[in-house]
Motif scaffolding. Structure first.
Motif, PDB file in Angstrom:
ATOM      1  N   ILE A  49       0.851  -1.166  -0.083  1.00 31.01           N
ATOM      2  CA  ILE A  49       0.003   0.050  -0.094  1.00 31.01           C
ATOM      3  C   ILE A  49       0.758   1.353  -0.024  1.00 31.01           C
ATOM      4  CG2 ILE A  49      -1.605   1.192   1.291  1.00 31.01           C
ATOM      5  CD1 ILE A  49      -2.904  -1.340   2.327  1.00 31.01           C
ATOM      6  N   VAL A  50       1.768   1.224   0.878  1.00 28.33           N
ATOM      7  CA  VAL A  50       2.730   2.397   0.944  1.00 28.33           C
ATOM      8  C   VAL A  50       3.492   2.793  -0.741  1.00 28.33           C
ATOM      9  CG1 VAL A  50       5.112   3.099   1.689  1.00 28.33           C
ATOM     10  CG2 VAL A  50       3.440   2.275   3.109  1.00 28.33           C
ATOM     11  N   ASP A  51       3.769   1.557  -1.314  1.00 25.95           N
ATOM     12  CA  ASP A  51       4.424   1.651  -2.786  1.00 25.95           C
ATOM     13  C   ASP A  51       3.155   2.224  -3.608  1.00 25.95           C
ATOM     14  OD1 ASP A  51       6.850   0.361  -1.762  1.00 25.95           O
ATOM     15  OD2 ASP A  51       6.247  -1.451  -2.775  1.00 25.95           O
ATOM     16  N   ALA A  52       2.149   1.852  -3.535  1.00 29.76           N
ATOM     17  CA  ALA A  52       1.195   2.273  -4.509  1.00 29.76           C
ATOM     18  C   ALA A  52       0.888   3.908  -4.095  1.00 29.76           C
ATOM     19  CB  ALA A  52      -0.324   1.675  -4.165  1.00 29.76           C
ATOM     20  N   CYS A  53       1.032   4.356  -2.719  1.00 26.56           N
ATOM     21  CA  CYS A  53       0.963   5.899  -2.500  1.00 26.56           C
ATOM     22  C   CYS A  53       2.187   6.646  -2.914  1.00 26.56           C
ATOM     23  CB  CYS A  53       0.892   6.030  -0.942  1.00 26.56           C
ATOM     24  SG  CYS A  53      -0.780   5.304  -0.122  1.00 26.56           S
ATOM     25  N   LEU A  54       3.348   6.150  -3.019  1.00 21.93           N
ATOM     26  CA  LEU A  54       4.494   6.591  -3.398  1.00 21.93           C
ATOM     27  C   LEU A  54       4.430   6.829  -4.911  1.00 21.93           C
ATOM     28  CD1 LEU A  54       7.185   5.120  -1.078  1.00 21.93           C
ATOM     29  CD2 LEU A  54       6.243   7.420  -0.846  1.00 21.93           C
ATOM     30  N   ARG A  55       3.898   5.698  -5.498  1.00 21.93           N
ATOM     31  CA  ARG A  55       3.662   5.994  -7.000  1.00 21.93           C
ATOM     32  C   ARG A  55       2.819   7.010  -7.437  1.00 21.93           C
ATOM     33  NH1 ARG A  55       3.016   0.204  -6.915  1.00 21.93           N
ATOM     34  NH2 ARG A  55       0.593   0.640  -7.318  1.00 21.93           N
ATOM     35  N   ILE A  62       0.157   8.966   5.315  1.00 18.39           N
ATOM     36  CA  ILE A  62      -0.768   7.531   5.265  1.00 18.39           C
ATOM     37  C   ILE A  62      -1.176   7.730   6.783  1.00 18.39           C
ATOM     38  CG2 ILE A  62       0.706   6.636   3.758  1.00 18.39           C
ATOM     39  CD1 ILE A  62       1.975   5.065   6.183  1.00 18.39           C
ATOM     40  N   SER A  63      -2.194   6.714   6.840  1.00 20.35           N
ATOM     41  CA  SER A  63      -2.833   6.404   8.111  1.00 20.35           C
ATOM     42  C   SER A  63      -3.053   4.853   8.059  1.00 20.35           C
ATOM     43  CB  SER A  63      -4.211   7.075   8.517  1.00 20.35           C
ATOM     44  OG  SER A  63      -4.658   6.928   9.671  1.00 20.35           O
ATOM     45  N   PRO A  64      -2.340   4.093   8.787  1.00 27.91           N
ATOM     46  CA  PRO A  64      -2.458   2.683   8.763  1.00 27.91           C
ATOM     47  C   PRO A  64      -3.414   2.296   9.594  1.00 27.91           C
ATOM     48  CG  PRO A  64      -0.510   3.171   9.679  1.00 27.91           C
ATOM     49  CD  PRO A  64      -0.880   4.507   9.627  1.00 27.91           C
ATOM     50  N   TRP A  65      -4.030   0.807   9.561  1.00 33.57           N
ATOM     51  CA  TRP A  65      -4.658   0.166  10.594  1.00 33.57           C
ATOM     52  C   TRP A  65      -3.913  -0.950  11.097  1.00 33.57           C
ATOM     53  CZ3 TRP A  65     -10.421   0.034  11.766  1.00 33.57           C
ATOM     54  CH2 TRP A  65     -10.975   1.253  11.109  1.00 33.57           C
ATOM     55  N   LEU A  71       7.795   8.978   5.547  1.00 35.95           N
ATOM     56  CA  LEU A  71       6.453   9.040   5.447  1.00 35.95           C
ATOM     57  C   LEU A  71       5.684   9.856   6.719  1.00 35.95           C
ATOM     58  CD1 LEU A  71       5.402   5.489   4.406  1.00 35.95           C
ATOM     59  CD2 LEU A  71       5.384   7.644   2.893  1.00 35.95           C
ATOM     60  N   ARG A  72       4.865  10.688   6.384  1.00 38.66           N
ATOM     61  CA  ARG A  72       3.956  11.437   7.514  1.00 38.66           C
ATOM     62  C   ARG A  72       2.866  10.359   7.827  1.00 38.66           C
ATOM     63  NH1 ARG A  72       1.749  17.648   6.957  1.00 38.66           N
ATOM     64  NH2 ARG A  72       0.894  17.544   9.276  1.00 38.66           N
ATOM     65  N   VAL A  73       2.789   9.932   9.142  1.00 34.83           N
ATOM     66  CA  VAL A  73       1.688   9.249   9.591  1.00 34.83           C
ATOM     67  C   VAL A  73       0.521  10.234  10.288  1.00 34.83           C
ATOM     68  CG1 VAL A  73       1.163   7.204  10.910  1.00 34.83           C
ATOM     69  CG2 VAL A  73       3.204   7.381   9.944  1.00 34.83           C
ATOM     70  N   THR A  74      -0.533  10.259   9.550  1.00 30.80           N
ATOM     71  CA  THR A  74      -1.400  11.449  10.293  1.00 30.80           C
ATOM     72  C   THR A  74      -2.450  10.655  11.143  1.00 30.80           C
ATOM     73  OG1 THR A  74      -2.915  10.848   8.415  1.00 30.80           O
ATOM     74  CG2 THR A  74      -1.553  12.661   8.221  1.00 30.80           C
ATOM     75  N   GLY A  75      -2.179   9.423  11.449  1.00 30.39           N
ATOM     76  CA  GLY A  75      -2.937   8.682  12.548  1.00 30.39           C
ATOM     77  C   GLY A  75      -2.849   7.471  12.402  1.00 30.39           C
TER      78      GLY A  75
END
Length: 282
Positions: free
Chosen positions: A22-28, A34-37, A58-62
């Protein structure tokens, strides 16, 4: 084009696989917030998730989520406290801006909503010293009243802010448009939250008409009836200028390729969510 003001909650692209995928897709797609579960973090292990965050800047907003305090007995309530301590540890390791609280609804077999709300208040008070020691902010997320029985018995921003005022430093709110857009007290409560520095996160999606499933039929921004620009103006006037975190639980969007979803998110973010165009529209 910059998308620094945009964050992706992993619920929006949960079909994308593991944490790193998912991180790779965001970076693409030029998205670096991001805000992971917890399930995604636990799927790869906390150390690996933290490494991915660190190595990619990465910035983790939550971090989603803590909460679910009400329980039918003392053992259940103690188990919830222990699980929230683990969630705090995860949020600290990830450098998350806050740990989002979905506080929980009625215990099984109960009809006592005031008692459930008291368990929430007691549970938050019990975990707060642990969170403060870890440097983790607690963000209470009021959920739409349709969730009062099973997910969250805190349903209005006013209720959440009343808890914040009682609990004190380190506790604020995650304001999700899906859950509070209908509230006639909304403008005044957002202003109140901003005045007290209690807005820790801002989540966006849209409310579809009709909504066929209150959990998994959330709309892409611009497809529903929420005035997202007016909402963001209120948030910014209250002093919060952090990222808009896209959180869309949707069978429809969850069936599409992740890159297609993220491309649409970026398009709608630029078109629907930035008062005055903003720096991110440049």
């Amino acid at each position: 084009m910059s998308f620094e003001g945009l964050s992706i909650n992993f619920a929006t692209v949960r079909q994308g696989g593991f944490f790193g995928e998912i991180v790779d897709a965001c970076l693409r797609n030029g998205i670096t917030a991001i805000s992971p579960w917890r399930e995604h973090v636990q799927g790869v292990g906390l150390a690996e998730a933290a490494r991915i965050v660190r190595d990619n800047g990465l910035r983790v907003t939550g971090h989603c989520r803590g909460g679910f305090f009400p329980a039918a007995d003392e053992a259940g309530r103690k188990a919830a406290i222990a699980d929230n301590h683990r969630a705090i540890d995860e949020a600290a390791a990830l450098g998350a801006a806050c740990l989002v609280m979905v506080v929980g609804g009625l215990p099984k077999g109960s009809r006592d909503l005031p008692a459930a709300r008291q368990m929430v208040a007691d549970g938050l008070a019990e975990i707060l010293p642990y969170a403060q020691k870890a440097g983790v902010k607690i963000a209470i997320e009021p959920l739409h009243p349709s969730y009062a029985a099973d997910r969250a018995c805190v349903n209005m921003l006013e209720q959440a802010l009343d808890l914040c005022d009682i609990l004190g430093a380190g506790v604020g709110v995650a304001i999700d448009v899906y859950h509070v857009w209908w509230d006639p007290k909304l403008a005044g409560q957002i202003e109140r939250a901003g005045r007290n520095g209690q807005i820790f996160a801002h989540h966006i999606c849209d409310w579809l008409v009709p909504t066929v499933d209150p959990l998994n039929d959330r709309g892409m921004m611009g497809d529903g009836v929420i005035d997202l620009l007016a909402f963001r103006r209120m948030i910014e006037a209250a002093g919060f200028h952090g990222p808009q975190e896209v959180e869309i639980f949707s069978h429809r969007w969850g069936a599409l390729p992740v890159d297609e979803v993220l491309a649409t998110v970026k398009e709608r973010y630029l078109a629907c969510c930035q008062p005055g165009g903003g720096d991110d529209a440049a």
